[in-house]
Motif scaffolding. Structure first.
Motif, short mmCIF file in Angstrom:
data_model
loop_
_atom_site.label_atom_id
_atom_site.label_comp_id
_atom_site.label_asym_id
_atom_site.label_seq_id
_atom_site.Cartn_x
_atom_site.Cartn_y
_atom_site.Cartn_z
N UNK A 109 -1.19 18.49 -9.25
CA UNK A 109 -1.80 19.54 -8.42
C UNK A 109 -0.96 20.82 -8.45
N UNK A 110 0.34 20.66 -8.39
CA UNK A 110 1.23 21.83 -8.42
C UNK A 110 1.53 22.29 -9.83
N UNK A 111 0.96 21.60 -10.80
CA UNK A 111 1.09 21.92 -12.22
C UNK A 111 2.54 21.86 -12.67
N UNK A 112 3.21 20.77 -12.29
CA UNK A 112 4.58 20.56 -12.76
C UNK A 112 4.60 19.96 -14.15
N UNK A 113 3.45 19.47 -14.62
CA UNK A 113 3.37 18.87 -15.95
C UNK A 113 3.34 19.98 -17.00
N UNK A 170 0.84 -1.19 0.00
CA UNK A 170 0.00 0.00 0.00
C UNK A 170 0.88 1.25 0.00
N UNK A 171 1.94 1.23 0.79
CA UNK A 171 2.86 2.37 0.82
C UNK A 171 3.52 2.62 -0.52
N UNK A 172 3.85 1.54 -1.24
CA UNK A 172 4.47 1.72 -2.55
C UNK A 172 3.48 2.29 -3.56
N UNK A 173 2.21 1.87 -3.48
CA UNK A 173 1.21 2.47 -4.36
C UNK A 173 0.97 3.93 -4.02
N UNK A 174 0.97 4.25 -2.72
CA UNK A 174 0.78 5.65 -2.36
C UNK A 174 2.00 6.49 -2.74
N UNK A 175 3.17 5.88 -2.87
CA UNK A 175 4.33 6.63 -3.36
C UNK A 175 4.08 7.10 -4.80
N UNK A 176 3.56 6.20 -5.63
CA UNK A 176 3.22 6.60 -7.00
C UNK A 176 2.12 7.66 -7.00
N UNK A 177 1.14 7.46 -6.13
CA UNK A 177 0.03 8.41 -6.03
C UNK A 177 0.54 9.79 -5.65
N UNK A 178 1.42 9.86 -4.66
CA UNK A 178 1.94 11.15 -4.20
C UNK A 178 2.71 11.83 -5.32
N UNK A 179 3.55 11.11 -6.02
CA UNK A 179 4.35 11.72 -7.08
C UNK A 179 3.46 12.24 -8.20
N UNK A 180 2.52 11.43 -8.66
CA UNK A 180 1.69 11.81 -9.80
C UNK A 180 0.70 12.91 -9.43
#
Length: 127
Positions: free
Chosen positions: A79-83, A64-74
């Motif tokens: 959200x911060x509009x880095x894309x 679950x922590x590894x999936x949330x790592x991907x979630x946090x990055x993406x």
């Protein structure tokens, strides 16, 4: 304002860390941090390490922590509009990719479990 811009430019990693740890998605960051970084260290205690269900619990929360790592990055990047402006967030594409990833993981898990059951059957037959 100038000091803020200088801090973001010079200390960008620190700024990204603070934004992820205290921003609007703080709950997912801390869930990721606890699940992937803190809980595995509880296995250093011999009483906890010897319990099979606790090890299973830790393994599930690490996943679950590894999936949330991907979630946090993406999600925090969007959200911060880095894309870039050329990339368009299309939820249906991500849902399809996520669904296909779950199917692939289930398929791999099924193959592994079938292999384990086959080894158990061979061991029973040889006895």
């Amino acid at each position: 304002m100038i000091q803020f811009l200088i801090r973001i430019t010079v200390f960008s990693e620190e700024s990204a860390f603070l934004n992820r740890a205290t921003g609007p998605y703080w709950w997912s960051y801390w869930l990721m941090f606890i699940g992937a970084a803190i809980l595995p260290f509880t296995l250093l205690y011999k009483k906890l390490f010897s319990k099979a269900f606790y090890i299973l619990f830790i393994a599930i929360f690490m996943k679950i922590g590894m999936y949330f790592e991907r979630f946090v990055i993406i999600v925090t990047s969007f959200h911060r509009d880095y894309a870039s402006d050329n990339e368009r967030f299309d939820l249906s594409n991500y849902l399809i990719i996520g669904f296909l990833m779950l199917i692939l993981q289930g398929f791999i898990l099924a193959i592994i479990l079938l292999g384990i059951f086959e080894l158990i059957e061979r061991k029973k037959c040889s006895q």
